[in-house]
Design a protein around this motif. Structure first.
Motif, short mmCIF file in Angstrom:
data_model
loop_
_atom_site.label_atom_id
_atom_site.label_comp_id
_atom_site.label_asym_id
_atom_site.label_seq_id
_atom_site.Cartn_x
_atom_site.Cartn_y
_atom_site.Cartn_z
N GLU A 11 -12.61 -11.91 4.00
CA GLU A 11 -11.75 -11.59 2.86
C GLU A 11 -11.83 -12.57 1.70
OE1 GLU A 11 -10.43 -8.81 2.75
OE2 GLU A 11 -10.36 -8.13 4.83
N CYS A 57 -4.47 -10.00 -4.97
CA CYS A 57 -5.06 -9.86 -3.63
C CYS A 57 -5.62 -11.20 -3.14
CB CYS A 57 -6.16 -8.80 -3.65
SG CYS A 57 -5.53 -7.10 -3.69
N VAL A 91 -2.60 -3.35 -5.21
CA VAL A 91 -3.63 -3.88 -4.31
C VAL A 91 -4.87 -3.00 -4.27
CG1 VAL A 91 -2.06 -5.18 -2.84
CG2 VAL A 91 -2.43 -2.75 -2.38
N GLN A 92 -4.98 -2.05 -5.18
CA GLN A 92 -6.15 -1.16 -5.14
C GLN A 92 -7.43 -1.89 -5.52
OE1 GLN A 92 -5.37 2.04 -7.84
NE2 GLN A 92 -5.41 0.73 -9.68
N ARG A 109 0.84 -1.21 0.00
CA ARG A 109 0.00 0.00 0.00
C ARG A 109 0.87 1.25 0.00
NH1 ARG A 109 -3.11 -3.15 3.99
NH2 ARG A 109 -4.94 -4.02 2.90
N HIS A 155 -4.51 -12.93 0.31
CA HIS A 155 -5.49 -13.27 1.34
C HIS A 155 -5.48 -14.77 1.64
CE1 HIS A 155 -7.17 -9.34 1.90
NE2 HIS A 155 -7.60 -9.22 0.65
N GLU A 197 -9.39 -4.87 -4.80
CA GLU A 197 -9.41 -5.92 -3.79
C GLU A 197 -9.92 -7.25 -4.33
OE1 GLU A 197 -11.52 -4.63 -0.38
OE2 GLU A 197 -10.02 -3.12 0.19
N SER A 198 -10.46 -7.26 -5.54
CA SER A 198 -10.92 -8.51 -6.15
C SER A 198 -9.93 -9.06 -7.17
CB SER A 198 -12.28 -8.28 -6.83
OG SER A 198 -13.27 -7.97 -5.87
#
Length: 457
Positions: free
Chosen positions: A349, A322, A314-315, A307, A326, A317-318
């Motif tokens: 998550e 990521c 990583v902007q 970040r 996770h 989240e899908s």
């Protein structure tokens, strides 16, 4: 409600998980389905009226009196010779040469007429004992080797590297002949006069001919051919160095450079050989730190660093990256036995990734860790091994490289020069096999490395 995952990770880059499992899973990639090998004679596909096959299906006897050339006692092996190897070989022992010694050994295809000597028909080859001639696809033989009779051991083989048949007598090579037949070939033996009796050895016993030495000699011949190829000076050193650079192994790289400083020319030499190190030095320190954190299981710190340094990765989240991170965080919670937090984390998550076909397999395996009292010993225990951390580290490393604004090749972030070279080698070997009817050894990196170290496989 399940959200759909985007195929894009950052900057329009597609992250394909298989790209990373290949590097770490080279052993799995090289596992092939085992080929069936001849073990006995085929009593169904034979000229049964002219011979008797023993109950163990490893010997035959000619019991009739032949009246003409078509009264041959022919029998093939139970399956074709295997093709995914360097050499195939089998032997016969002439227990009794009978009235005329008209015994033959060779190879025939599945459509061979089972009342003809091997070599008399198209797509067949045979070495004959009564005259020592070699027959290849026609009734006229050619000078080849000595005759053979009672007490002799005769062998027949296929050298897939040179695309040749070869025959032996009593442990010595008789000769070779070019193999112009591409399809499956059956080891075949024939008897043709009264009381002829032959035992066959498909490898159940030691061969008289030293086939292992023959294979080793062929490998050495191939190696000598390779070593005659001229390469730029010290190119292997720079290819290995580029590997360390690509994956962010900065400490190993420093040690490597220190050890070779007094023996190798300065770095600019690599430019002449087509290796551009400038791109791989991009964010080297950051990539080193991220890899170390992932290898230590510190996923919260990884998210924090990304970040701060590369928020674009990583902007979304899908995104797949990521998802991988996770999953690894979930795995680390299971590793330390914190199952309650693992379940909570999965709900928070991982839930968004359910229903995504491309991610389903890894996701299911991760969740399955919760079902076992001893996850490490479970069928999905491999996720708790260091190799899985390396897969995630490779993916993060690739995504950081993909942010390099000076990157010219949009795919160079995925593989090092070494891996691209190995893929080219594997492709070349496959192409060579295809030209030979998909016969011969497949490329296996472990076998190549073992042969270089004097090992056997």
């Amino acid at each position: 409600m399940v959200q759909m995952v985007s195929d894009q990770d950052s900057g329009g880059i597609n992250l394909d998980l298989s790209k990373f499992s290949l590097r770490r899973g080279m052993d799995d990639m090289e596992v092939e389905e085992e080929e069936e090998v001849p073990k006995h004679l085929n009593t169904i596909n034979s000229s049964g009226g002219f011979l008797v096959v023993s109950t163990d299906k490893l010997s035959v006897q000619y019991t009739s009196v032949n009246l003409h050339g078509h009264d041959v006692g022919v029998v093939q092996a139970n399956c074709p010779a295997p093709v995914k190897r360097l050499v195939y070989y089998f032997e016969i022992f002439v227990k009794n040469a009978g009235a005329k010694g008209q015994i033959a050994i060779g190879f025939t295809n599945e459509h061979f007429k089972m009342r003809r000597q091997p070599g008399w028909e198209a797509n067949s080859y045979g070495y004959h004992g009564d005259d020592g001639l070699l027959y290849r696809g026609q009734g006229k033989g050619e000078t080849f080797g000595p005759t053979f009779t009672s007490g002799d051991t005769i062998g027949g083989g296929i050298n897939y590297a040179s695309q040749e048949f070869f025959f032996t007598k009593n442990g010595k090579l008789v000769g070779t002949v070019y193999k112009d037949v591409k399809g499956p070939l059956f080891p075949t033996i024939a008897v043709h006069s009264q009381n002829e009796e032959v035992n066959v050895n498909f490898g159940q016993q030691s061969f008289v001919f030293d086939v292992e030495a023959f294979v080793l000699e062929e490998r050495m011949r191939q190696q000598m051919t390779i070593e005659k190829i001229s390469l730029p000076r010290n190119i292997s050193h720079w290819i290995i160095r580029s590997y360390f650079l690509h994956y962010g192994y900065q400490d190993t790289l420093n040690s490597f450079d220190l050890a070779s400083r007094s023996t190798l020319p300065p770095i600019p030499v690599v430019q002449e050989n087509g290796i551009n190190e400038r791109g791989n030095t991009y964010a080297l320190r950051h990539r080193k730190i991220l890899r170390q954190l992932i290898r230590s299981g510190e996923l919260d710190s990884v998210f924090g660093k990304l970040r701060d340094w590369y928020p674009q990765i990583v902007q979304n989240e899908s995104s797949t990256i990521c998802f991988l991170l996770h999953c690894q965080k979930f795995i680390e919670l299971v590793r330390v036995g914190n199952l309650e937090d693992a379940v909570t984390y999965a709900r928070a998550e991982l839930a968004r990734f359910f229903g995504i076909t491309s991610l389903a397999s890894l996701l299911q395996d991760c969740i399955a860790l919760l079902a076992y009292e001893e996850p490490m010993k479970s069928p999905v225990g491999h996720l708790l091994h260091m190799s899985q951390r390396e897969v995630v580290a490779d993916a993060v490393n690739a995504m950081v490289l993909s942010t390099n604004p000076n990157m010219k090749d949009s795919q160079s972030y995925l593989q090092s020069y070494l891996e691209r070279l190995l893929r080219q080698l594997a492709t070349s070997c496959l192409e060579r096999r295809s030209l030979h009817g998909d016969q011969g050894e497949t490329f296996q990196l472990n076998r190549v490395l073992q042969s270089r170290n004097g090992g056997k496989r």
